[in-house]
Design an enzyme around this catalytic site. Structure first.
Site, PDB file in Angstrom:
ATOM      1  N   LEU A   1     117.076  17.112 114.398  1.00 43.66           N
ATOM      2  CA  LEU A   1     117.320  18.516 114.735  1.00 43.66           C
ATOM      3  C   LEU A   1     118.796  18.768 115.008  1.00 43.66           C
ATOM      4  CD1 LEU A   1     116.392  21.350 115.268  1.00 43.66           C
ATOM      5  CD2 LEU A   1     115.575  20.646 117.521  1.00 43.66           C
ATOM      6  N   LYS A   2     119.461  17.816 115.660  1.00 45.03           N
ATOM      7  CA  LYS A   2     120.895  17.988 115.928  1.00 45.03           C
ATOM      8  C   LYS A   2     121.670  18.075 114.620  1.00 45.03           C
ATOM      9  CE  LYS A   2     124.873  18.106 118.040  1.00 45.03           C
ATOM     10  NZ  LYS A   2     125.480  16.958 118.714  1.00 45.03           N
ATOM     11  N   LEU A   3     121.308  17.255 113.629  1.00 48.47           N
ATOM     12  CA  LEU A   3     122.000  17.307 112.341  1.00 48.47           C
ATOM     13  C   LEU A   3     121.786  18.655 111.661  1.00 48.47           C
ATOM     14  CD1 LEU A   3     121.322  13.737 110.925  1.00 48.47           C
ATOM     15  CD2 LEU A   3     123.447  14.612 111.937  1.00 48.47           C
TER      16      LEU A   3
END
Length: 301
Positions: free
Chosen positions: A174-176
């Site tokens: 999700l961070k990517l």
């Protein structure tokens, strides 16, 4: 809990320093890994932190170690390499990786720790060094909910929000995706500002008009703050890191069997900027870098 849980910290740079500082201020016993950049280490030691010479020694003297490192290769070296954290892994120990990392690497590291009875959470953060120092980051957590609850007091020391995303690796994924959107939008706004300036459009008017419409966003405001006011402080994120994150995102999309046309375009932009020697510059300066790559000069019409 804050007095009982011993926290190790690896990577006390622009983000990690604020995170570690808040842990100390909230009563945690903190040890840090020595670094050639002595400034942040000495500051944290002056606040009460201890220092260890190797990742293994750090893990031996703490209950959990938080990593905040530049990329997955460095994470693997710190955990799996000589004198690495894995050598001190044991039941009850938790590794927290707050780096922006590749999910496949995260799962590899997690499996190695699990074989020794240790746990792992991927817990990347969003926001900027300003929020890290203020203790108001957002933390995305992947891994078992019970392990998250054991570490929640530590997360609460430097976060405003803590989100449980899912299984190990899901938070890094999700961070990517989040960073891909942020960096692609930054490149888009920088291109728009460069084109507006070269076409004789007043950048102040561009900001005024977009700010009043649906295209407005926080990222638009951060880039335009530099384009109009010369203030890059709203986005202290180097282009070399943007290239890394967008590249990891492209790998994530490819692993899912999906094309990433916008990701590929953003990756090309940041790769060109880094190849031209601008990797250490913060992303808002992409407004000038794009003009340079296009053969323009700042302020030309």
């Amino acid at each position: 809990m804050a007095e009982q849980l011993r926290i190790g910290f690896v990577g006390v740079g622009m983000m990690g320093h604020g995170m570690a500082k808040n842990l100390i201020e909230k009563g945690f016993a903190v040890s840090v890994l020595g670094n050639r950049n002595r400034g942040p280490v000495e500051d944290l030691k002056a606040r009460g932190a201890a220092e260890e010479a190797t990742p293994k020694a750090l893990a031996e003297t703490t209950d959990a170690v938080i990593l905040c490192l530049p990329n997955s290769q460095i994470v693997e070296n710190v955990v799996l390499g000589p004198d690495g954290i894995l050598g001190a892994a044991r039941p009850g120990f938790v590794l927290v990786d707050s780096s922006t990392a590749e999910p496949t690497s995260t799962k590899k590291v997690g499996a190695a720790l699990a074989a020794k009875g240790a746990d792992m959470l991927d817990a990347p953060v969003t926001m900027t060094p300003k929020e890290a120092e203020a203790g108001t980051l957002n933390v995305l957590v992947g891994g078992e909910a019970a392990v998250l609850e054991r570490l929640r007091p530590a997360f609460d020391a430097y976060a405003r929000n803590v989100f449980h995303i899912g299984a190990l690796g899901s938070a890094h994924s999700l961070k990517l995706i989040n960073n891909f959107m942020s960096m692609a939008m930054s490149a888009l706004v920088a291109e728009a500002a460069t084109t507006a300036r070269a076409s004789g459009v007043d950048l102040g008017k561009l900001r005024e008009v977009v700010s009043a419409g649906a295209v407005n966003s926080g990222m638009f405001q951060k880039i335009m703050a530099y384009a109009v006011d010369g203030d890059p402080s709203g986005l202290q994120f180097a282009m070399v890191n943007a290239r890394k994150d967008v590249g990891y995102y492209a790998n994530l999309a490819a692993a899912a069997g999906l094309p990433s046309p916008f990701g590929s375009t953003a990756l090309q932009v940041y790769t060109l900027a880094c190849s031209a020697g601008h990797g250490d510059k913060h992303v808002p300066l992409l407004v000038d870098v794009m003009a340079e790559l296009g053969g323009l000069e700042r302020g030309s019409k």
